[in-house]
Design a protein around this motif. Structure first.
Motif, short mmCIF file in Angstrom:
data_model
loop_
_atom_site.label_atom_id
_atom_site.label_comp_id
_atom_site.label_asym_id
_atom_site.label_seq_id
_atom_site.Cartn_x
_atom_site.Cartn_y
_atom_site.Cartn_z
N THR A 287 28.32 18.27 -29.11
CA THR A 287 28.70 17.34 -28.04
C THR A 287 28.28 17.85 -26.66
O THR A 287 28.26 17.09 -25.69
CB THR A 287 30.22 17.07 -28.04
OG1 THR A 287 30.90 18.33 -27.91
CG2 THR A 287 30.64 16.39 -29.34
N GLY A 288 27.95 19.13 -26.58
CA GLY A 288 27.48 19.69 -25.32
C GLY A 288 26.20 19.06 -24.85
O GLY A 288 25.86 19.11 -23.65
N ARG A 291 26.28 16.58 -21.91
CA ARG A 291 26.58 17.03 -20.54
C ARG A 291 25.31 17.49 -19.83
O ARG A 291 24.39 17.96 -20.45
CB ARG A 291 27.61 18.16 -20.57
CG ARG A 291 29.01 17.68 -20.91
CD ARG A 291 30.01 18.81 -20.89
NE ARG A 291 29.97 19.54 -22.20
CZ ARG A 291 30.32 20.80 -22.34
NH1 ARG A 291 30.68 21.50 -21.29
NH2 ARG A 291 30.28 21.37 -23.52
#
Length: 291
Positions: A287-288, A291
């Protein structure tokens, strides 16, 4: 004199290839004290040669490595910037600049081992490393073969093998033609000078090496910033492959850029590389990636 002309022409072409990126900046590089600073310049006995080196600034060690046919002075734009925060170490690589080497053979492995020896000579356990062009190859080898010596690594314009899948086809053909003509001219001379032999040795290195397999880059464990111009001498997909093969890597492709990223884009190069050294490496996955 007629016998010398083909060789001299080949050498001129080689030098043009090696330093054409710096032609617009030659005045700065020729007048700088870097590379001939009698106050800080020293020699170290390393693997049978006397390696010339200079050290600037104080702080965490930073080793900067030049490319084929280059010298310390090629980093006129990096030395004052990084010397504000780092102990900047630069050397003229074997058979280049003030470091004389009379042997017939020359490999990137020899040069990277020389640099490892220099760090030992200076009693430096590990250092951040910047490598440009051939210096990038040597930086990769240093991180592969002496992983304890490299804290973080930034390489620009490096390649793993010497063919047109790694090097722009036009540039590759030009370099090979120069090497073949130079070698042929040297063979026909009765008494070639040491300088001519040395230039041919550098041409041979540029034309026929390195030979590094992608899977070998898995040996590199330090955080690595892989850099290239989008119109570099090194084809973009090869630079991308290098970054993908290194476990902890960032990739930076500069738009509207050739091979001379530390010169043409000096301010941006210094800032981005400086930030890379200063900030913790961030592993970006799962999920990084959002960002």
């Amino acid at each position: 004199m007629k016998k010398l002309k083909p060789f001299i022409t080949s050498i001129i072409l080689l030098l043009t290839v090696s330093v054409c990126f710096a032609q617009s900046f030659e005045k700065d590089m020729d007048t700088t004290q870097y590379g001939r600073n009698k106050t800080v310049g020293k020699y170290a006995d390393i693997q049978g040669i006397k390696m010339y080196y200079e050290v600037y600034g104080k702080g965490e060690p930073l080793l900067i490595i030049h490319g084929n046919g280059g010298s310390i002075k090629n980093f006129v734009y990096q030395i004052p910037y990084f010397a504000k925060k780092y102990q900047v170490i630069l050397a003229d690589s074997r058979a280049q600049g003030k470091t004389v080497d009379h042997t017939d053979s020359l490999t990137y492995e020899m040069i990277s081992d020389d640099l490892n020896g220099l760090l030992d000579h200076l009693k430096i356990k590990n250092a951040n490393v910047i490598g440009w062009s051939d210096g990038g190859i040597e930086g990769l080898l240093l991180a592969m073969n002496h992983p304890d010596k490299v804290k973080k690594l930034a390489v620009t314009g490096a390649n793993l093998w010497p063919d047109s899948t790694a090097v722009d086809p036009f540039v590759y053909k030009m370099i090979m033609d120069i090497n073949i003509k130079g070698a042929d001219s040297l063979k026909r001379m009765k008494n070639p000078t040491p300088e001519m032999k040395n230039q041919l040795k550098l041409m041979h290195l540029l034309s026929y090496e390195p030979h590094i397999k992608l899977e070998a880059l898995k040996k590199i464990t330090c955080p690595t910033l892989v850099i290239g111009g989008d119109h570099d001498v090194i084809v973009t997909k090869h630079t991308v492959a290098i970054a993908e093969a290194i476990t902890n890597s960032y990739l930076w492709i500069l738009p509207n850029s050739g091979h001379a990223t530390p010169v043409v884009y000096k301010d941006m190069f210094n800032q981005v590389v400086g930030d890379f050294f200063a900030k913790p490496f961030r592993k970006i996955d799962k999920t990084g990636r959002f960002r």
